[in-house]
Structure formats: C-alpha cells, structure tokens
Design an enzyme around this catalytic site. Structure first.
Site, PDB file in Angstrom:
ATOM      1  CD1 TRP A 179      -1.379  -1.501   2.842  1.00 21.98           C
ATOM      2  CD2 TRP A 179      -2.634   0.343   2.634  1.00 21.98           C
ATOM      3  NE1 TRP A 179      -1.911  -1.511   1.594  1.00 21.98           N
ATOM      4  CE2 TRP A 179      -2.695  -0.387   1.431  1.00 21.98           C
ATOM      5  CE3 TRP A 179      -3.357   1.530   2.730  1.00 21.98           C
ATOM      6  CZ2 TRP A 179      -3.425   0.039   0.331  1.00 21.98           C
ATOM      7  CZ3 TRP A 179      -4.091   1.947   1.641  1.00 21.98           C
ATOM      8  CH2 TRP A 179      -4.126   1.218   0.462  1.00 21.98           C
ATOM      9  CG  ASP A 225      -7.632   2.791   6.266  1.00 26.64           C
ATOM     10  OD1 ASP A 225      -8.683   2.650   5.615  1.00 26.64           O
ATOM     11  OD2 ASP A 225      -6.520   2.439   5.836  1.00 26.64           O
ATOM     12  CE  LYS A 263      -8.708  -5.319  -0.040  1.00 28.61           C
ATOM     13  NZ  LYS A 263      -7.455  -4.998   0.496  1.00 28.61           N
TER      14      LYS A 263
HETATM   15  C1  LIG Z   1      -5.281  -0.618   5.408  1.00 29.65           C
HETATM   16  C2  LIG Z   1      -5.928  -0.360   4.090  1.00 29.65           C
HETATM   17  N1  LIG Z   1      -6.557   0.796   3.904  1.00 29.65           N
HETATM   18  C3  LIG Z   1      -7.165   1.088   2.734  1.00 29.65           C
HETATM   19  C4  LIG Z   1      -7.146   0.198   1.676  1.00 29.65           C
HETATM   20  C5  LIG Z   1      -7.814   0.662   0.414  1.00 29.65           C
HETATM   21  O1  LIG Z   1      -8.464  -0.232  -0.327  1.00 29.65           O
HETATM   22  P1  LIG Z   1      -9.195   0.102  -1.698  1.00 29.65           P
HETATM   23  O2  LIG Z   1      -8.706   1.404  -2.219  1.00 29.65           O
HETATM   24  O3  LIG Z   1      -8.837  -1.035  -2.596  1.00 29.65           O
HETATM   25  O4  LIG Z   1     -10.648   0.136  -1.392  1.00 29.65           O
HETATM   26  C6  LIG Z   1      -6.485  -1.022   1.824  1.00 29.65           C
HETATM   27  C7  LIG Z   1      -6.410  -1.979   0.727  1.00 29.65           C
HETATM   28  O5  LIG Z   1      -5.641  -2.881   0.670  1.00 29.65           O
HETATM   29  C8  LIG Z   1      -5.862  -1.313   3.070  1.00 29.65           C
HETATM   30  O6  LIG Z   1      -5.227  -2.457   3.288  1.00 29.65           O
END
Ligand SMILES: Cc1ncc(COP(=O)(O)O)c(C=O)c1O
Length: 399
Positions: free
Chosen positions: A129, A210, A245
């Site tokens: 990511w 993660d 999500k």
């Molecule tokens: C792989 C991954 N890690 C962490 C996150 C963190 O998400 P958030 O900060 O919106 O909870 C995301 C969000 O798209 C993600 O795709």
C-alpha cells in the site's frame, strides 16, 4: 517562513476522486479510492453502526477526555474480536491495545514505538500500500522492499518472499498484510502463513501485521488466522487494526495498535510507550468511532448483526469479482482476467502500464489508480460490459 514551502500536488488517489467527480461523461466508472460500495455506488452506514451510535448518543453524559487507551471497552473488544474469545496469549495477559486514529494512526504510532526498540530495518513485500512508506518514513524508517507479487502469474512469488525472510534477523521487522492484500489481492495461503511463522520463530524477526480489511477475504475468524497463529507461536508481534472498512467508520478515524509481548509485563510496557507516543502527538484518540465499536462488540445482538453485515460486504465483493471474470469470458476476452476470481478483498492489479491506465481514464472514463489497482466494488451489472469493452481496447487487439 512559508516562502520556503513548495505547494504539493494532491494525494494521487484522493486527486483521482476529484477527477472522477468532475468528469461529465455518463458512462464513467470509479475503480479508484478504496472504500466499500454497494452495486448502486453507495458507501452506506451499516445498520449495526446506526444502532450502536444511537445507544452511544443516548448514554453519552459528558464530552470530557477519553481514557488514554480510547473509548471504554474498545481495546478489550477489539482484542477479543481479533484473537477470539479464548486465545492463550490473551488469557496470559500478553496482548494489549490502544485505540488509534484509524489504521494509519496505528501504523504511525507503531513506527514510533519501533524507533524506541532495537529495530534496525522494516521490510515489506513489493508492492505494498503506497501510504506505508510515508507513514513509516515519518517515524524515521526507510521501508526495504522484498519480492512478494509476481505480475506475470498474478500470484504470490512465495519462494522469493520466503527466501528473503530467511535472511532477516532479530533486529528486523516484517510489515505484512493480514488479509486482502492491498494493492494486489494476492494473499498467502494457510500453509504459506505457517511457513512464514516457522521462519519468524527461527530467525527472530518481529512481524508487524497490518489488518485493514478484517472479514473481507474468507470471514472474520478465518482472516484472523495469521495473527492468532503468530501470537500462539511467536514471543512478540505488533498489529495495526483498522475499523474503517469492516465497520464502515472511515471518517470516524477508528483503529487500534495491538502489541503481543513475551510476557504480560512486556506487553504492558509496549502499551505504555504507545500511550506516551500518542500523548506527544495527537494526545488522545477521537471518542465517537471507538464508542460505537465497543457498543456493538459488547452487545451479542448488535455483534451478530454487524457480523452478518460484514459478511454481506465480503460476499458482495466476491460477486463483483465473479461478475467481471464471467463477463470478460463471455465477451471473448480469453482468460486474461481469470486470476481476479482467485484473489481476495477489494483490490486487484490490472496487468497494464501507467500509459494504459491513462488511456482507460481519458478514452473510456474508467478510473483506476496509476499502478493499475482497481477496487472491485466499483464493478456492477450496470457497468461491467462497458468496463470489459474498455479493457479489451487497452489490452489491444487479439485478446
Ligand atoms: C493496507 C492498509 N493499511 C491501513 C489502512 C488504514 O486505514 P485507515 O487509516 O483509514 O483506518 C488502509 C486503508 O486504506 C490500508 O489499505
């Protein structure tokens, strides 16, 4: 002083949403930003969340500061959701957590926490990511990439990945996706997870898992296998958890940093350091999303309702994957997209160049991330034929 500051371009993915909104074509398709969407393109508030929120509002008696580890009940509820109701590590007090502003907050606090340890390097499978790099760079780490995804076979290059893990040592950290790999959708099988845990046990590196799409691959308990197994067989690990999500709480910024220690005392020490890091940054996490999650997970009825809703999202994504693969086959495109049905979560990578991504957008109104990443939630009965025609065009004649 501000004369020293150059103006930066918008974040590529958030910028893409704006381009999509401004596009006047009626046949446009948004496969960019990573949010769950229904077949009619909505990201609704879950019914269980609405019900949990109503209870939170009803019970709320103060807007005074939250405790340092977040909304009361949140940390314990998330631990029990991730590790199950009777994990030995939890019973032994080896698992602690704090609420963070989303999964991003957990990754950043986790990065800062690792700076207070002997961690020398953080490695991750390529590609990962894109936000992992700046989040960890802000904490002073340079992410070192090792092989993970093989674009030619659209699957995990497990031999290459494992080979690199065998070279890691006790002062290395492996940042690894829990389930629903972003951006590839190519997850490790159970036997492959077991092999990674074997190597971690032997080499002594620390996994930092993660989890941002818990429940979207095979189900809530199935997707937690990697963490439960690691906590069973390894002395230590870190987990960043996002409720964005699976609870649909994106804008409430709700997540957790979880630490598993060799002993309860070490896990408590990690937690106290994480609280100290947060205090020196955003001080305390936002209360609202954490209170909703705690309310849901502590009520058997709401928890059951939420589990059903999370499962419905999982099945909808699977259906979108199936729809795209089936339609592409019906439209005589061969089996070029067949791999998409074998992958997990919201994302897959299209086998196209940045130039072709641009062509998709400009010629056909199909918006994908620059890497060729698509969010399968954007695929539905109403647009799948247009999408396949566009893909056939950019793939070139003969496909
Ligand atoms: C792989 C991954 N890690 C962490 C996150 C963190 O998400 P958030 O900060 O919106 O909870 C995301 C969000 O798209 C993600 O795709």
């Amino acid at each position: 002083m501000f004369s020293e500051l150059a103006e930066l371009p918008p974040d590529p993915i958030l910028g893409l949403t704006k381009l999509f909104v401004d596009d006047r074509r009626s046949k446009k398709i948004d496969l960019g930003v990573g949010v769950f969407r229904t077949a009619d393109n909505r990201t609704p508030v879950l019914d269980s969340v609405k019900a949990g929120e109503a209870l939170v509002m009803q019970k709320e008696a103060t807007k005074s500061y939250t405790p340092a580890d977040g909304a009361p009940g949140f940390a314990d509820s998330v631990i029990s959701l991730v590790f199950g109701p009777d994990h030995d590590a939890v019973r032994a007090g080896r698992v602690t957590a704090i609420q963070t502003p989303g999964g991003c907050g957990a990754l950043r606090v986790g990065g800062d926490l690792l700076k207070r340890t002997n961690a020398k390097s953080i490695v991750a499978g390529e590609p990962t990511w894109p936000n992992h790099k700046p989040l960890l760079a802000a904490a002073g780490h340079r992410l070192r990439m090792i092989p993970y995804y093989d674009g030619t076979s659209a699957s995990v290059n497990f031999e290459g990945f494992l080979g690199e893990l065998q070279k890691l040592g006790a002062d290395d950290v492996l940042l690894i996706h829990g389930a629903c790999h972003n951006p590839t959708g190519a997850d490790l099988r159970r036997d492959q997870i077991d092999a990674v845990v074997d190597v971690a046990a032997k080499r002594g590196f620390l996994p930092f898992v993660d989890i941002a799409y818990h429940g979207f691959a095979n189900g809530l308990d199935e997707d937690a296998y990697i963490v439960r197994e690691m906590a069973r067989r390894l002395p230590e690990l870190l987990v960043s958890y996002s409720c964005s999500k699976n609870f649909g709480l994106y804008r409430e910024r709700t997540g957790a940093l979880i630490a598993v220690g060799e002993t309860a005392q070490r896990a408590n020490a990690a937690r106290s350091q994480a609280i100290n890091i947060a205090r020196g940054s955003y001080s305390l996490p936002p209360a609202h999303g954490g209170a909703i999650v705690a309310e849901i997970l502590q009520s058997p009825e709401l928890a059951a309702q939420w589990r059903a809703e999370a499962d419905a999202m999982r099945r909808a994504i699977r259906e979108s994957r199936r729809l795209l693969v089936r339609t592409s086959a019906e439209m005589q495109m061969g089996d070029k997209l067949a791999y998409i049905e074998k992958q997990f979560g919201m994302f897959s990578l299209l086998p196209i160049s940045e130039q072709q991504v641009l062509q998709l957008r400009e010629k056909h109104g199909v918006y994908a991330a620059g890497s060729g990443r698509i969010n399968l939630c954007g695929v539905n009965l109403g647009n799948v034929e247009h999408l396949c025609e566009a893909l056939r065009d950019v793939f070139g004649a003969g496909t």
